[in-house]
Each structure stands twice: as structure tokens, then as C-alpha cells.
Write a protein that holds these residues in place. Structure first.
Motif, PDB file in Angstrom:
ATOM      1  N   ASP A 157      48.428  84.034  12.132  1.00 37.62           N
ATOM      2  CA  ASP A 157      48.343  82.720  12.411  1.00 37.62           C
ATOM      3  C   ASP A 157      46.972  81.974  12.400  1.00 37.62           C
ATOM      4  O   ASP A 157      46.009  82.502  12.936  1.00 37.62           O
ATOM      5  N   GLU A 158      46.827  80.899  11.744  1.00 30.11           N
ATOM      6  CA  GLU A 158      45.618  80.055  11.535  1.00 30.11           C
ATOM      7  C   GLU A 158      44.672  80.883  10.953  1.00 30.11           C
ATOM      8  O   GLU A 158      43.271  80.912  11.477  1.00 30.11           O
ATOM      9  N   PHE A 159      44.967  81.755   9.986  1.00 24.54           N
ATOM     10  CA  PHE A 159      44.147  82.775   9.346  1.00 24.54           C
ATOM     11  C   PHE A 159      42.764  81.961   8.642  1.00 24.54           C
ATOM     12  O   PHE A 159      41.807  82.594   8.623  1.00 24.54           O
ATOM     13  N   GLN A 160      42.974  80.728   8.371  1.00 23.36           N
ATOM     14  CA  GLN A 160      41.756  80.046   7.827  1.00 23.36           C
ATOM     15  C   GLN A 160      40.501  80.018   8.772  1.00 23.36           C
ATOM     16  O   GLN A 160      39.416  79.878   8.483  1.00 23.36           O
ATOM     17  N   GLN A 161      40.810  80.502   9.967  1.00 18.94           N
ATOM     18  CA  GLN A 161      39.663  80.361  11.012  1.00 18.94           C
ATOM     19  C   GLN A 161      38.811  81.364  10.570  1.00 18.94           C
ATOM     20  O   GLN A 161      37.540  81.264  11.179  1.00 18.94           O
ATOM     21  N   ILE A 162      38.989  82.395   9.935  1.00 23.38           N
ATOM     22  CA  ILE A 162      37.884  83.400   9.695  1.00 23.38           C
ATOM     23  C   ILE A 162      36.930  82.638   8.841  1.00 23.38           C
ATOM     24  O   ILE A 162      35.689  83.196   8.694  1.00 23.38           O
ATOM     25  N   ARG A 163      37.084  81.609   8.236  1.00 22.30           N
ATOM     26  CA  ARG A 163      35.996  80.786   7.580  1.00 22.30           C
ATOM     27  C   ARG A 163      34.854  80.466   8.173  1.00 22.30           C
ATOM     28  O   ARG A 163      33.631  80.147   7.847  1.00 22.30           O
ATOM     29  N   ASP A 164      35.173  80.216   9.675  1.00 22.43           N
ATOM     30  CA  ASP A 164      34.263  79.885  10.496  1.00 22.43           C
ATOM     31  C   ASP A 164      33.340  80.799  11.378  1.00 22.43           C
ATOM     32  O   ASP A 164      32.415  80.677  11.986  1.00 22.43           O
ATOM     33  N   TYR A 165      33.644  82.224  10.975  1.00 22.07           N
ATOM     34  CA  TYR A 165      33.119  83.279  11.398  1.00 22.07           C
ATOM     35  C   TYR A 165      31.543  83.228  11.108  1.00 22.07           C
ATOM     36  O   TYR A 165      31.480  83.106   9.766  1.00 22.07           O
ATOM     37  N   PRO A 166      30.697  83.631  11.749  1.00 20.24           N
ATOM     38  CA  PRO A 166      29.282  83.956  11.499  1.00 20.24           C
ATOM     39  C   PRO A 166      29.197  85.217  10.285  1.00 20.24           C
ATOM     40  O   PRO A 166      28.227  85.190   9.631  1.00 20.24           O
ATOM     41  N   GLU A 167      30.164  85.984  10.328  1.00 16.31           N
ATOM     42  CA  GLU A 167      30.303  87.176   9.543  1.00 16.31           C
ATOM     43  C   GLU A 167      30.649  86.726   8.136  1.00 16.31           C
ATOM     44  O   GLU A 167      31.878  86.462   8.070  1.00 16.31           O
ATOM     45  N   LEU A 168      29.775  86.437   7.359  1.00 15.57           N
ATOM     46  CA  LEU A 168      30.120  85.877   5.800  1.00 15.57           C
ATOM     47  C   LEU A 168      31.041  87.064   4.975  1.00 15.57           C
ATOM     48  O   LEU A 168      31.381  86.620   4.122  1.00 15.57           O
ATOM     49  N   ASN A 169      30.946  88.320   5.384  1.00 22.11           N
ATOM     50  CA  ASN A 169      31.612  89.284   4.611  1.00 22.11           C
ATOM     51  C   ASN A 169      33.373  89.552   5.209  1.00 22.11           C
ATOM     52  O   ASN A 169      33.666  90.527   4.861  1.00 22.11           O
ATOM     53  N   MET A 170      33.600  88.720   6.175  1.00 23.43           N
ATOM     54  CA  MET A 170      34.768  88.747   6.936  1.00 23.43           C
ATOM     55  C   MET A 170      36.055  89.041   5.662  1.00 23.43           C
ATOM     56  O   MET A 170      36.779  89.993   5.932  1.00 23.43           O
ATOM     57  N   LEU A 184      51.868  98.611   6.012  1.00 24.70           N
ATOM     58  CA  LEU A 184      51.551  97.430   6.839  1.00 24.70           C
ATOM     59  C   LEU A 184      51.826  96.309   5.918  1.00 24.70           C
ATOM     60  O   LEU A 184      51.184  96.403   4.654  1.00 24.70           O
ATOM     61  N   THR A 185      52.354  95.368   6.205  1.00 22.57           N
ATOM     62  CA  THR A 185      52.895  94.033   5.267  1.00 22.57           C
ATOM     63  C   THR A 185      52.452  92.974   6.254  1.00 22.57           C
ATOM     64  O   THR A 185      52.369  92.741   7.468  1.00 22.57           O
ATOM     65  N   PHE A 186      51.483  92.141   5.451  1.00 22.16           N
ATOM     66  CA  PHE A 186      50.731  91.170   6.093  1.00 22.16           C
ATOM     67  C   PHE A 186      51.425  89.453   5.818  1.00 22.16           C
ATOM     68  O   PHE A 186      51.876  89.464   4.602  1.00 22.16           O
ATOM     69  N   ILE A 187      51.368  88.570   6.808  1.00 19.69           N
ATOM     70  CA  ILE A 187      51.572  87.289   6.547  1.00 19.69           C
ATOM     71  C   ILE A 187      50.840  86.419   7.218  1.00 19.69           C
ATOM     72  O   ILE A 187      50.358  86.483   8.315  1.00 19.69           O
ATOM     73  N   PHE A 188      49.806  85.832   6.367  1.00 20.98           N
ATOM     74  CA  PHE A 188      48.702  84.989   6.395  1.00 20.98           C
ATOM     75  C   PHE A 188      49.295  83.604   6.645  1.00 20.98           C
ATOM     76  O   PHE A 188      49.778  83.059   5.724  1.00 20.98           O
ATOM     77  N   CYS A 189      49.249  83.056   7.726  1.00 18.90           N
ATOM     78  CA  CYS A 189      49.648  81.649   8.113  1.00 18.90           C
ATOM     79  C   CYS A 189      48.442  80.791   8.237  1.00 18.90           C
ATOM     80  O   CYS A 189      47.397  81.082   8.851  1.00 18.90           O
ATOM     81  N   GLY A 190      48.620  79.393   7.855  1.00 24.88           N
ATOM     82  CA  GLY A 190      47.641  78.434   7.985  1.00 24.88           C
ATOM     83  C   GLY A 190      48.035  77.225   7.886  1.00 24.88           C
ATOM     84  O   GLY A 190      49.034  76.928   7.071  1.00 24.88           O
ATOM     85  N   SER A 191      47.229  76.298   8.399  1.00 25.92           N
ATOM     86  CA  SER A 191      47.694  74.559   8.350  1.00 25.92           C
ATOM     87  C   SER A 191      46.590  73.846   7.609  1.00 25.92           C
ATOM     88  O   SER A 191      46.726  72.712   7.290  1.00 25.92           O
ATOM     89  N   LYS A 192      45.670  74.466   7.296  1.00 27.57           N
ATOM     90  CA  LYS A 192      44.396  73.941   6.636  1.00 27.57           C
ATOM     91  C   LYS A 192      44.570  74.246   5.221  1.00 27.57           C
ATOM     92  O   LYS A 192      44.042  75.166   4.622  1.00 27.57           O
ATOM     93  N   LYS A 193      45.389  73.491   4.402  1.00 31.78           N
ATOM     94  CA  LYS A 193      45.831  73.805   2.986  1.00 31.78           C
ATOM     95  C   LYS A 193      44.590  74.114   2.016  1.00 31.78           C
ATOM     96  O   LYS A 193      44.650  74.925   1.279  1.00 31.78           O
ATOM     97  N   HIS A 194      43.525  73.129   1.984  1.00 31.32           N
ATOM     98  CA  HIS A 194      42.669  73.418   1.129  1.00 31.32           C
ATOM     99  C   HIS A 194      41.964  74.877   1.203  1.00 31.32           C
ATOM    100  O   HIS A 194      41.295  75.255   0.311  1.00 31.32           O
ATOM    101  N   MET A 195      41.746  74.905   2.578  1.00 30.08           N
ATOM    102  CA  MET A 195      41.022  76.261   2.866  1.00 30.08           C
ATOM    103  C   MET A 195      41.689  77.417   2.500  1.00 30.08           C
ATOM    104  O   MET A 195      41.282  78.500   2.166  1.00 30.08           O
TER     105      MET A 195
END
Length: 375
Positions: A157-170, A184-195
Motif C-alpha cells: 500500500d502507498e507504493f508511490q512512497q518509494i519515489r521519495d527514497y534516497p536510493e534512486l535505483n529502488m 509471488l503475486t503483487f498488488i501495488f496500491c497508491g493514492s497519488k495517481k500521477h506518480m
């Protein structure tokens, strides 16, 4: 009786409204090992839908395990690893085979293991010497989960948070590890649509075209009306037609705010709910929220605050550069309007909903919007 209108986490399918079409699609994707991207406005019910899905999988497909991870509070890859490991430990019971293997793997990381004094849930602290060690640990965690021979659905949940990590290769790291997994099956959820769109729909990004897209909108009016009536009827209460319509109109059928208003109305203990009961509950919510609403005033410039009021008074604005809108609310030039809208969207105070008809702007917090209408 206990209040049936849940405003926190998912409790049961009986207290969960609709989303049948979305649920069936997600079930098919899980069974067929198809990764998904789920995007919605905040508080529209995406977390509840995920937990409803997990509940359904537990009942109909007990061979598929589930892990839910909320990374909203994470700041870097170390936090991501910690939250993922803690969520996996929580999902697999300690005395089961999978639980014992999970604990053995965690211990191999030589963590400091403690337990939350309130919830009793495990908490980890893992020491790293280098950035490479973190990447190695993350890869090892996914490889471990994938190697157990059991299907696992992992919702982040809130997967877009990885964009704020200092690790640019995340993004590249995660895409590599996920691409290599078979169970493994993944569900990536987010509330910041553009990101989220840039992560998954930008052909220059690692996750491009790697998942099935889902967008969570409003629950249909008929379904929500039937849901509210059913829960009240089961508890020997009733509601008038105009009161029910007022609820759905006033909250704009935004899941959290509809639930919150119904929760407040039910707490009023009226056995036959009228529009006066509903309006009384609305006033109560406005009073309760006023201190928080005034805090927003301190966060914004005068122009931003007045712009937010203008959007609230309109309810929804599809032409933010139209001369009528600019003149009626003394906003200034079209470029000023665009700049203010972009800034408020970035702060999460405005929604910009894109449809075939164009982009429509509205205040994200429905209660704040209703409060601002009065200013």
C-alpha cells in the motif's frame, strides 16, 4: 448493538459495501498470478478492498497466502525491508511450518527483535554496514518467500512512497526481484495517481506495462443505499428516503466520509432516522473537524487558501482557466490558476480526476469542502 458503520479497518464482508465487480477481477488476477496496480483517491476504500480480497482468498483459496504491507511511513530501503519482514511474520502463524521457516530466516539476518507493548506484534531492527547489504537482504527476503513452494499474494500500500527514497535505483531493484519470482503475486496500491501512472505507464521506467491496472471509483448510489438500509434494518432501525439521499449527496459517495457520517448518525440512537437527524450529525462533524480545518489555514498562503475555498464553493471545477471561474473568485490569470491548482494537488488538498471529458478538480477532504462552503 455495536455500530455497524466501520470507519477504521475492514472487519467482515457483512459490513463491507459492494465492490463485487472489482473483487471478482482481483480474485481472477490472484488465481492466475497476474500482478495488479490499484489506484484511487485517499480514503476511497482501497485498503478495505484489499483486506476483503484477502478474506475471500482465505475462504475460497486457502492454498494462497496473503501479506499486506503499508509503506506510507517508510523513508528508505531499510524501512521497506523492515516493514516487509514484519508483515510476513504477522501473516504466517509462528507454530506453522511456514511460520517457523520465516522466523528462522529472520533470525539469520541477526536482527534486534522486540514486540509492540500495545499490539504485541513483532518489531525488527536490522543493522547494515553498506548499501549493498541492504540490497542483498531485500533480494534474499523475496527469494525466501518465493522458494517456499506456496502461492503468496503481497499487497504493498502507498507504493508511490518509494519515489521519495534516497536510493534512486529502488524501482529497478524491485522490478528485478519481482520479475524473477514464480510464486509471488503483487498488488501495488497508491493514492497519488500521477506518480503511480509514471511508475507503471511510463515506457522509460522499470515497471512499465508489467501489471494489470485497476482504478477505484465511487460505489454506485443504488448499492450504497441498499447497504445502509440493510445494516439499519438488521438492527431494527429505519431511515427516510430524503435522509438517505441527503447522506449520499452530502458525502459525494466518497467511501470514508459516507461511512463516517453514517457512523455518527447511528451513534445518535434514533430508531427512525429523518433528514433532521442527518443534518444534526453533519453539524456535529463540522464542529469536530473545525480545529483541524483551521490548521490547514496555517499551512497555506492566502492565495492558496482562497483558491481552495473557491473550489469548495463550486463543488467541482472542470475549467480552472475559464473566465467565469477566474472572475467570480478573483483568482487572476489562467497561469495563476494552474499554478495554484498544481500546488494544492501536490499537497494532497485537491483531487484532479481525469476522465474522457477532461480534468475535474475538487477538495480532497469532503468534510473540509463542506465546511469551506460556508466561508
Amino acid at each position: 448493538m455495536e455500530n455497524p458503520f466501520v470507519i477504521r479497518a475492514y472487519e467482515s464482508k457483512d459490513l463491507f459495501c459492494d465492490r463485487e465487480e472489482e473483487l471478482q477481477l482481483m480474485l481472477r488476477n490472484c488465481v492466475n498470478n497476474t500482478d495488479m496496480t490499484l489506484i484511487s483517491q485517499r480514503r476511497m476504500g482501497k485498503t478495505g478492498l484489499i483486506l476483503r480480497l484477502f478474506d475471500e482468498l482465505k475462504e475460497t483459496r486457502p492454498d494462497i497466502n496473503t501479506v499486506y504491507i503499508d509503506i506510507f511511513a517508510s523513508r528508505h530501503i531499510g524501512d521497506f525491508i523492515k516493514l516487509t519482514a514484519e508483515a510476513a511474520m504477522k501473516s504466517f502463524q509462528p507454530k506453522t511450518s511456514m511460520g517457523e521457516k520465516m522466523m528462522a530466516f529472520i533470525k539469520s539476518l541477526r536482527p534486534q527483535l522486540s514486540f509492540d507493548s500495545i499490539t504485541g506484534e513483532p518489531q525488527l531492527q536490522i543493522a547494515y554496514q553498506t548499501a549493498h547489504e541492504k540490497e542483498y537482504t531485500l533480494r534474499g527476503l523475496f527469494e525466501f518467500l518465493d522458494s517456499q513452494g506456496e502461492r503468496i499474494v503481497i499487497a504493498i500500500d502507498e507504493f508511490q512512497q518509494i519515489r521519495d527514497y534516497p536510493e534512486l535505483n529502488m524501482e529497478a531493484l524491485l522490478r528485478t526481484y519481482i520479475q524473477q519470482s514464480r510464486n509471488l503475486t503483487f498488488i501495488f496500491c497508491g493514492s497519488k495517481k500521477h506518480m503511480m501512472a509514471d511508475i507503471f505507464a511510463n515506457e522509460k521506467k522499470p515497471f512499465y506495462n508489467s501489471t494489470a491496472f485497476m482504478s477505484l471509483g465511487k460505489i454506485p448510489e443504488a448499492a450504497y443505499s441498499a447497504f445502509i438500509r440493510r445494516l439499519l434494518s438488521q438492527r431494527q432501525r429505519s431511515i427516510t428516503d430524503d435522509a438517505l439521499q441527503f447522506i449520499l449527496d452530502w458525502t459525494r459517495r466518497h467511501t470514508y466520509y459516507t461511512q463516517q457520517l453514517c457512523h455518527t448518525i447511528y451513534a445518535g440512537e434514533s430508531l427512525h432516522i429523518t433528514i433532521d437527524d442527518v443534518k444534526k450529525a453533519c453539524e456535529q462533524l463540522m464542529r469536530q473537524g473545525e480545529a483541524v480545518f483551521l490548521q490547514y489555514r496555517q499551512m497555506l498562503t492566502d492565495k492558496q487558501w482562497n483558491y481552495l475555498i473557491a473550489i469548495a464553493k463550486e463543488g467541482s471545477v472542470s475549467q480552472i482557466t475559464a473566465s467565469r471561474f477566474l472572475k467570480d473568485h478573483q483568482i487572476g490569470t489562467p497561469s495563476v490558476s494552474r499554478r495554484l491548482a498544481d500546488a494544492l494537488c501536490e499537497k494532497g488538498l485537491l483531487n484532479d480526476d481525469v476522465t474522457l471529458a477532461g480534468t475535474s478538480y475538487s477538495v480532497s477532504d469532503v468534510f473540509l469542502s463542506r465546511w469551506m462552503e460556508r466561508l
